[in-house]
Motif scaffolding. Sequence first.
Motif, mmCIF file in Angstrom:
data_model
loop_
_atom_site.group_PDB
_atom_site.id
_atom_site.type_symbol
_atom_site.label_atom_id
_atom_site.label_comp_id
_atom_site.label_asym_id
_atom_site.label_seq_id
_atom_site.Cartn_x
_atom_site.Cartn_y
_atom_site.Cartn_z
ATOM 1 N N PHE A 213 0.886 -1.111 0.169
ATOM 2 C CA PHE A 213 0.047 0.148 0.137
ATOM 3 C C PHE A 213 0.971 1.229 0.030
ATOM 4 N N ASP A 214 0.460 2.253 -0.943
ATOM 5 C CA ASP A 214 1.137 3.419 -1.010
ATOM 6 C C ASP A 214 0.238 4.539 -0.713
ATOM 7 N N LEU A 215 0.429 5.473 0.249
ATOM 8 C CA LEU A 215 -0.799 6.348 0.590
ATOM 9 C C LEU A 215 -0.509 7.631 -0.364
ATOM 10 N N VAL A 216 0.584 7.674 -1.034
ATOM 11 C CA VAL A 216 0.615 9.070 -1.830
ATOM 12 C C VAL A 216 -0.123 8.547 -3.096
ATOM 13 N N THR A 217 0.183 7.264 -3.551
ATOM 14 C CA THR A 217 -0.274 6.803 -4.734
ATOM 15 C C THR A 217 -1.946 7.024 -4.622
ATOM 16 N N ALA A 218 -2.451 6.759 -3.426
ATOM 17 C CA ALA A 218 -4.083 6.299 -3.341
ATOM 18 C C ALA A 218 -4.571 7.843 -3.200
ATOM 19 N N ILE A 219 -3.894 8.797 -2.605
ATOM 20 C CA ILE A 219 -4.237 10.230 -2.576
ATOM 21 C C ILE A 219 -4.265 10.774 -4.212
ATOM 22 N N LYS A 220 -3.320 10.486 -4.764
ATOM 23 C CA LYS A 220 -3.139 10.999 -6.195
ATOM 24 C C LYS A 220 -4.115 10.362 -7.040
ATOM 25 N N GLY A 221 -3.997 9.065 -6.939
ATOM 26 C CA GLY A 221 -5.134 8.229 -7.851
ATOM 27 C C GLY A 221 -6.643 8.690 -7.515
ATOM 28 N N ALA A 222 -6.944 9.142 -6.418
ATOM 29 C CA ALA A 222 -8.336 9.472 -6.241
ATOM 30 C C ALA A 222 -8.717 10.961 -6.342
ATOM 31 N N SER A 223 -7.415 11.669 -6.944
ATOM 32 C CA SER A 223 -7.610 12.990 -7.209
ATOM 33 C C SER A 223 -7.985 13.938 -5.856
ATOM 34 N N PHE A 224 -7.279 13.788 -4.911
ATOM 35 C CA PHE A 224 -7.659 14.290 -3.555
ATOM 36 C C PHE A 224 -6.329 15.160 -3.136
ATOM 37 N N TYR A 225 -5.271 15.292 -3.989
ATOM 38 C CA TYR A 225 -4.350 16.332 -3.637
ATOM 39 C C TYR A 225 -4.728 17.713 -4.391
ATOM 40 N N ARG A 226 -4.682 18.766 -3.320
ATOM 41 C CA ARG A 226 -4.693 20.178 -4.103
ATOM 42 C C ARG A 226 -4.210 21.000 -3.079
ATOM 43 N N LEU B 71 4.161 12.585 -21.292
ATOM 44 C CA LEU B 71 3.146 12.133 -20.534
ATOM 45 C C LEU B 71 1.871 13.157 -21.197
ATOM 46 N N LEU B 72 0.935 11.900 -21.579
ATOM 47 C CA LEU B 72 -0.241 12.633 -22.499
ATOM 48 C C LEU B 72 -1.120 12.828 -21.250
ATOM 49 N N ARG B 73 -1.912 13.986 -21.450
ATOM 50 C CA ARG B 73 -2.845 14.437 -20.616
ATOM 51 C C ARG B 73 -4.161 14.114 -21.184
ATOM 52 N N GLY B 74 -4.626 12.881 -21.120
ATOM 53 C CA GLY B 74 -5.981 12.686 -21.610
ATOM 54 C C GLY B 74 -7.224 13.463 -21.231
ATOM 55 N N ILE B 75 -7.968 13.988 -22.181
ATOM 56 C CA ILE B 75 -9.091 14.686 -21.746
ATOM 57 C C ILE B 75 -10.401 13.656 -21.762
ATOM 58 N N ALA B 76 -10.797 13.548 -20.533
ATOM 59 C CA ALA B 76 -11.692 12.449 -20.360
ATOM 60 C C ALA B 76 -13.081 12.736 -19.983
ATOM 61 N N HIS B 77 -14.007 11.809 -20.120
ATOM 62 C CA HIS B 77 -15.540 11.997 -19.885
ATOM 63 C C HIS B 77 -15.517 11.979 -18.321
ATOM 64 N N PRO B 78 -16.480 13.103 -17.758
ATOM 65 C CA PRO B 78 -16.612 13.106 -16.530
ATOM 66 C C PRO B 78 -17.138 11.921 -15.538
ATOM 67 N N MET B 79 -17.538 11.023 -16.157
ATOM 68 C CA MET B 79 -17.823 9.738 -15.623
ATOM 69 C C MET B 79 -16.585 8.989 -14.718
ATOM 70 N N MET B 80 -15.591 9.510 -15.324
ATOM 71 C CA MET B 80 -14.419 8.896 -14.643
ATOM 72 C C MET B 80 -14.000 9.599 -13.034
ATOM 73 N N PHE B 81 -14.689 10.764 -12.733
ATOM 74 C CA PHE B 81 -14.329 11.717 -11.729
ATOM 75 C C PHE B 81 -15.551 11.818 -11.012
ATOM 76 N N THR B 82 -16.748 11.534 -11.317
ATOM 77 C CA THR B 82 -17.959 11.707 -10.344
ATOM 78 C C THR B 82 -18.674 10.539 -10.489
ATOM 79 N N ARG B 83 -19.651 10.424 -9.349
ATOM 80 C CA ARG B 83 -20.416 9.083 -9.512
ATOM 81 C C ARG B 83 -21.417 9.322 -8.482
ATOM 82 N N ARG C 255 -6.486 8.652 -13.871
ATOM 83 C CA ARG C 255 -6.196 10.054 -13.089
ATOM 84 C C ARG C 255 -4.605 10.125 -12.610
ATOM 85 N N LEU C 256 -3.929 9.094 -12.380
ATOM 86 C CA LEU C 256 -2.601 8.910 -11.683
ATOM 87 C C LEU C 256 -1.818 9.191 -12.872
#
Length: 702
Positions: free
Chosen positions: A373-386, A472-484, A500-501
């Motif tokens: 388990f990697d806490l930083v990866t989890a935070i970044k993957g969930a888009s929780f870092y700001r 690093l390609l920054r994909g422009i994605a559908h909002p369904m990948m960010f909200t539910r 997201r990572l």
Amino acid sequence: MAATGPSLFVASPLVTSTAGNSVRNRCLSSFRAMAVSADQKSSPATVATRSTEKGRWLEEKNRKGRKEEEELTSNIYSNPQEITDENGNTLREYFQECKDLMIQSKAGPPRLFTPLECGSHAPDSPLLLFLPGIDGMGLGLFKHHHKLGKIFEIWCLHIPVTDKTSFTDLVKLVERTVRSEYKRSPDRPIYIVGESLGACIALDIAARNPDVDLVLILANPATSFSRSQLQSLIPVLQVMPDQLSLYFSYMLNLASGDPLRMAIENVAKGLMPHQIVGELTQDLVAMSSYLCVLADMLPRETLLWKLQMLKSASSSANSHLHAVKNQALLLCSGKDQLFPSEEEAQRLYRMLPKCEKRVLEESGHFLFLEDGFDLVTAIKGASFYRQGKYLDYVSDYIPPTPYEFKKIYESNRWVLAVTSPVMLSTLEDGKVVRGLAGIPSEGPVLYVGYHMLLGFELAPLVLQFLMERNILLRGIAHPMMFTRAKEGRMLDLGSFDTYRLMGAVPVSGSNFYKLLSSKSHALLYPGGVREALHRKGEEYKLFWPEQSEFVRMASRFGAKIVPFGVVGEDDVGELVFDYNDQMQIPSLRTFIKELTEEVVHLRIDASGEVSNQDVYLPGVVPKLPGRFYYYFGKPIETKERKEELRNRERAHEVYLHVKTEVEKCIAYLKEKREEDPYRNLMTRLVYQATHGFEAQVPTFEL
């Protein structure tokens, strides 16, 4: 900063470690008072100190920046197999730190400390408070200190073994620090990472301070204490003699990282047998010594006190849940033997309005101490870092570390192996070459192309760009990948953490603007959902809007537009049950309608088939895999045409030109793949068996 009263965290000088001991006291020597009263203002000396610290940090950042530029030039992502694992601290070191901490801080009130292992963070980095579980040591993030310290300012709460501060007083103590830091930096979020007991403290603080921007990360919260096995220990401990310690074997069984699982993980890492034996032996010794350390950490009287405090903590936190409106990330272990964490996470997920959850199926209660388990990866993957009040998907984004990339690469390695992607690009003189040499190095660059069924092409595309060109390609994605929706039918957001990572951003005009203004390499699919969820017979057909959506914005920043095509979806699977088939079945028609209503609606004003944004799951029958082919056309310059392309008609002409180029790329690949002697998986396997499985498989002649 100095403490300002007896109720605050007091930091007393601690004994330093002896010479020659490289492990002891890396955390302990950094105890210092951190809480200040809410009405205390920063003195000129404090401001000067912070200014000096910022100057030193900037100097250090410039030095590191030069080093990072050298590393980027050599492309540290080019060979994932050679990327070494991130060196986390071991269990043995953790137990030793706990032992040292208990020796040097047996008494005294709770206090905050900053681990010396933490990296050099920016002056405006968010503050992260770690609130420990029942052990109270404050070393629960021991394995994560170095990585967390690069993006957070870290303070950890330590509760001495003999301390009897009540739960209510602990909440007030931490709350005073929170209020003080909020007053000092009102625009900076404060992260609270709480483990079991610490999660209850975090929830109470959030409920009591709705005006403070708190981000909660809760690991196996003790809010389910009334349904846990620990509650049954209270009457037993009340009558148990101090000399009897039968409960220690029970507690040991609940610790993280059993030896068998460690061995399996080591095999997965590719360690040699003698290395496995060596590491396993060390782990077993550490686990056996854990009984002694745990006995000192939780003597009978202390354990009884902590369990009774857990009971009151759980009751208090549950009574205040209705007032918690903060952003929260729940981390729950599937094999937590202390609490029913998975069940509790689902309950909290429903009750907390801004909550997301991640389930770690194979993890035990002490999640932060586990190797996987990697806490930083989890935070970044969930888009929780700001770093500010609101998340900025561009400026707040942190690229994957080499080891994070390695793990993503390994999880997608089978895709690369069975599809053996061929990538072609076009040089400035129009020559087509194998590889990505024709891709522009400097941004902004906008890649516009065809979206395969279910986005099959994404993993090889993004990985290859990073490995071959360090882009690093920054994909422009559908909002369904960010909200539910909370009770929706869509996949859990955790399914999209890897996207997201790797830099995906939700589609919006503002995000598109920010990507281009920051000179990013952005990936855009004008066909969107309609193209990725196409019907039978529609493979390689573009479903683009009739009007231009990206040319004028690209020209505003002088971005190069790279059209590209990709083929191969019909060589890996056959679409047998599509949207039209499913709409004929009443139950599936209702299901599709419910799914579509859940997601954010895009292009509601568009005309034509592209406006049909219905979401469904195609039925695909796998084939013996063929091959993926990518062709990137010659970059289209807009820098010298800014004024011209402000005109909508001129911009539309370029838009149609880009679309035509994408169609030409697809047609070229469909024709040329017929000449590829290694299009079939079996012929590729024969070639690799002869030349080595890491050898690049040839393709058609260019």
